[in-house]
Motif scaffolding. Sequence first.
Motif, PDB file in Angstrom:
ATOM      1  N   LEU A 232       0.826  -1.205   0.000  1.00 50.24           N
ATOM      2  CA  LEU A 232       0.000   0.000   0.000  1.00 50.24           C
ATOM      3  C   LEU A 232       0.863   1.258   0.000  1.00 50.24           C
ATOM      4  O   LEU A 232       0.591   2.218  -0.735  1.00 50.24           O
ATOM      5  N   LEU A 233       1.911   1.275   0.810  1.00 53.92           N
ATOM      6  CA  LEU A 233       2.806   2.426   0.847  1.00 53.92           C
ATOM      7  C   LEU A 233       3.477   2.647  -0.508  1.00 53.92           C
ATOM      8  O   LEU A 233       3.628   3.786  -0.966  1.00 53.92           O
ATOM      9  N   ALA A 234       3.894   1.549  -1.144  1.00 51.92           N
ATOM     10  CA  ALA A 234       4.558   1.665  -2.444  1.00 51.92           C
ATOM     11  C   ALA A 234       3.623   2.249  -3.497  1.00 51.92           C
ATOM     12  O   ALA A 234       4.080   2.883  -4.465  1.00 51.92           O
ATOM     13  N   ALA A 235       2.315   2.050  -3.316  1.00 50.55           N
ATOM     14  CA  ALA A 235       1.339   2.585  -4.268  1.00 50.55           C
ATOM     15  C   ALA A 235       0.855   3.975  -3.881  1.00 50.55           C
ATOM     16  O   ALA A 235       0.020   4.558  -4.580  1.00 50.55           O
ATOM     17  N   GLY A 236       1.360   4.487  -2.741  1.00 57.56           N
ATOM     18  CA  GLY A 236       0.987   5.827  -2.322  1.00 57.56           C
ATOM     19  C   GLY A 236      -0.206   5.893  -1.402  1.00 57.56           C
ATOM     20  O   GLY A 236      -0.777   6.976  -1.199  1.00 57.56           O
ATOM     21  N   TYR A 237      -0.577   4.746  -0.797  1.00 62.39           N
ATOM     22  CA  TYR A 237      -1.714   4.707   0.112  1.00 62.39           C
ATOM     23  C   TYR A 237      -1.245   4.522   1.556  1.00 62.39           C
ATOM     24  O   TYR A 237      -0.114   4.088   1.817  1.00 62.39           O
TER      25      TYR A 237
END
Length: 265
Positions: A72-77
Motif C-alpha cells: 500500500l505504501l509503495a502505491a501511495g496509500y
Amino acid sequence: MTDVAERPRVGTLLRDWRRRRRMSQLDLALEAGVSARHLSFVETGRSRPSPELLLHLADELEVPLRERNGLLLAAGYAPAFDQRSLDDPEMRAVRDAMQLVLDGHDPYPALVVDRTWNLLAANRGVAVLTDGADPRLLEPPANCMRLALHRRGLAPRIRNLGEWRAHLLERLRRQVALSGDGELEALLAEVAAYPGPPGDEGHAGAESAIAVPLRIAGPDGEELRFISTVTTFGTAVEVTAAELSIESFFPADAATAGALRAYLR
C-alpha cells in the motif's frame, strides 16, 4: 529517511510476490477475478491499482500483513493494518491468551517468539531446556534459533543435533521463501554457518516417521525427549499479533514427563 523515489514500485513488488508463489500472471488473474491485461499493466506501472485491488491480490498471494502495508505504501496509500507494541493496552487480550497457553502447558516447556524468532515470553519449563546455556545468549532479545544451534547454547546437549538442526534450518528456509523477509534471510545465513555435528547427514531417522523429536540431555544428564506444536493467532488483523508463534513442547515418553514434573514441582 528513505527517499520516496527509492521505494520499490508496487508493480515490481506484486510481481515478486507472484513469482515467489510460483504463479503466472494468468494464474493470479483467474484466481483474483481480474483481467490478465489489467494485472500486466499494474505490474509494469502503466496502471495504478486501487487499495482494494491491492489487498485483494495480496490476499490471493497470501502476503503477510506487514508486507501488505508495504504494498500500500509503495502505491501511495496509507497502511491498512495497525502495528502495536505487545505492551500496549490494546494488546491485553493477546497477552492474556499467550499467558493462558504458557501457564496451561506447565510443567512442560512453552515459549512465544516473534517473526524473527526473538523470545518474547516463556514458562518455567523452558529453563530445563536452556540449562547450562551461555547467559549472553539468554540476554534480551534472546533469539531462539541462535540459542538452539550455537555451540554455547543448547547444541552441545542435543543428542540428535544433526536431525534437529536440519529441522530448524528447513523451517527457516520455508519462512524466508514464503515471506521474503530480509532479517530472516540474514538469520538463516548466520545459523546455517554454525558447525553441525561430525558426519551430519541432516535428515530425520526412522524414529521420526511421525514427528522430528528433540532429544536433549536434562540437568542430571538423562535424555529428555519432546515433540512440539506451533500455535498462531489465525484471525489476527494486527501486524504484531499475526507474527506471534507459541511453540509448545510435549513429552514424547513417560520418563520425560516424570522428569519435568520432578524438576518443577
